[in-house]
Design an enzyme around this catalytic site. Structure first.
Site, PDB file in Angstrom:
ATOM      1  CB  THR A 269      -0.944   0.030   1.210  1.00 22.26           C
ATOM      2  OG1 THR A 269      -1.811  -1.100   1.159  1.00 22.26           O
ATOM      3  CG2 THR A 269      -1.794   1.292   1.211  1.00 22.26           C
ATOM      4  CG  PHE A 271       0.109   4.801   3.574  1.00 23.22           C
ATOM      5  CD1 PHE A 271      -1.053   4.914   4.313  1.00 23.22           C
ATOM      6  CD2 PHE A 271       0.635   3.534   3.359  1.00 23.22           C
ATOM      7  CE1 PHE A 271      -1.682   3.789   4.829  1.00 23.22           C
ATOM      8  CE2 PHE A 271       0.015   2.406   3.873  1.00 23.22           C
ATOM      9  CZ  PHE A 271      -1.153   2.533   4.605  1.00 23.22           C
TER      10      PHE A 271
END
Length: 399
Positions: A269, A271
């Site tokens: 992921t 960010f």
């Protein structure tokens, strides 16, 4: 100021300070030891006062990992309650430690990303993505760390929309490997699990592994991975397991039944780190720039826009389109087929170049010739941290 009620101001301030003092006494969020972005390490708040986490040490979180499920449930009450939109109306009480807002509860992957981006930070949990933006805008937090895309689940469209709605600046990025664990109350076994709860993307990312483990339990989606673990402990659900991080299991005193259960070992992921002020672009290291723009409807308009980067050998790392909310549909008369409807889009682009680079400046200058709207969301250092691939799924307990 006309209509300003000084008594209400002091009452609101006292309510905030009372809650802040409670957080200061009880909150025990452990910061990760990962490396921070060099440009961000020195950007700490210059305000004075005590921080939310106070002087609590890392060892104090161990009390939450008690093997007794009842003890873990009772100690769970000392964790900070995520900020809601209503909380943000209260005046802040600033501390000397960098405060970083994230969406979720302690143990969420967003908290791990915040600690990786700012190792010495004071993480502040928020209930919604909107609250994280407002926490920074209202000076309750100094930074926000929000997920923007996952290698398996794709883009988090809500945060793209919020980037445009708010005036925060992207000042960095951090990429976090997602290592899922299957966890339950102490004493539970895989054979006794009848339901698995987690965020819908997390459930999708472990489906094959759970099946291979022989787990024929029902899947149920909730808002947050760590929140799923918190819910199980709060309600003493002995036949229910959660898919969350190993840290969530530690915080809420749960047993890890299996670790590394993500179907794809490359699950990652990305960010974004947000601040009220932009950082100064540089050319002595690799930078990335994020922009959003709109185009007038015309043949080849998008091709011409993208050619501004291709002609200057600027690599585009991502392009995302979102309908314009103020005028999502354009109606065009067509004599052959009646009325045709076209969506009008905003285009979000990430490209590998600093705004201090003349190539980037010239590319945006050319883009302005075709764009009806353009905004630079941020020019920031790229995350170049090496990623260590996880091992194979490991069953820790089946008894």
């Amino acid at each position: 100021m006309a209509g300003y009620n000084l008594g209400e101001f002091y009452a609101t301030r006292d309510a905030w300070n009372s809650r802040h003092a409670q957080w200061q006494s009880h909150c025990a969020i452990v910061s990760s030891q990962s490396a921070a972005q060099p440009e961000e390490q020195h950007e700490h708040s210059k305000n004075t006062g005590s921080g939310i986490n106070g002087d609590l040490k890392e060892g104090s979180i161990q009390i939450l990992a008690a093997s007794n499920g009842a003890a873990a449930k009772s100690m769970m009450m000392i964790l900070p309650k995520p900020l809601s939109i209503a909380d943000l109306a209260m005046p802040p009480s600033h501390g000397s430690t960098l405060r970083v807002a994230y969406q979720g509860v302690p143990g969420a992957y967003s908290e791990a990303a915040a600690s990786k981006a700012y190792p010495e930070c004071e993480p502040i949990p928020c209930e919604q993505f909107e609250a994280t933006f407002q926490a920074v805008e209202l000076w309750i937090a100094d930074r926000a760390v929000l997920p923007i895309e996952n290698s398996l689940g794709g883009s988090i469209h809500r945060n793209y929309d919020l980037l445009l709605r708010h005036r925060l600046h992207i000042v960095g990025e951090v990429q976090l490997p997602v290592h899922h664990c299957l966890m339950a109350l102490p004493g539970a076994s895989i054979e006794g699990i009848r339901r698995v709860i987690s965020h819908p993307q997390a459930l999708a990312q472990v489906e094959h592994t759970l099946t291979n483990l022989g787990l024929q339990a029902a899947r149920e989606a909730v808002d947050d991975t760590a929140g799923a673990a918190q819910h199980i402990v709060a309600n003493n659900l002995r036949d229910t397991a959660a898919v969350a991080s190993a840290r969530a299991a530690e915080i809420y005193g749960m047993d890890v039944l299996a670790s590394g259960i993500q179907d794809d070992p490359g699950n990652m992921t990305r960010f974004l780190m947000l601040a009220r002020e932009p950082i100064i672009p540089r050319t002595d290291r690799r930078f990335k720039t994020s922009i959003v723009f709109a185009l007038e409807e015309a043949p080849g308009a998008l091709f011409k826009a993208l050619s501004a980067f291709a002609l200057r050998n600027i690599n585009l790392t991502k392009i995302e389109s979102r309908p314009q909310k103020n005028r999502p549909v354009r109606v065009v008369d067509d004599s052959n087929h009646g009325t045709a409807k076209y969506f009008e889009y905003l285009f979000y682009i990430d490209f590998e170049a600093s705004m201090a680079d003349p190539r980037a400046q010239n590319a945006l200058g050319q883009l302005q010739e075709f764009a009806s709207f353009i905004r630079v969301l941020g020019s920031y250092p790229m995350d170049m941290t090496p990623v260590v691939p996880p091992g194979k799924p490991k069953v820790i307990s089946t008894t």
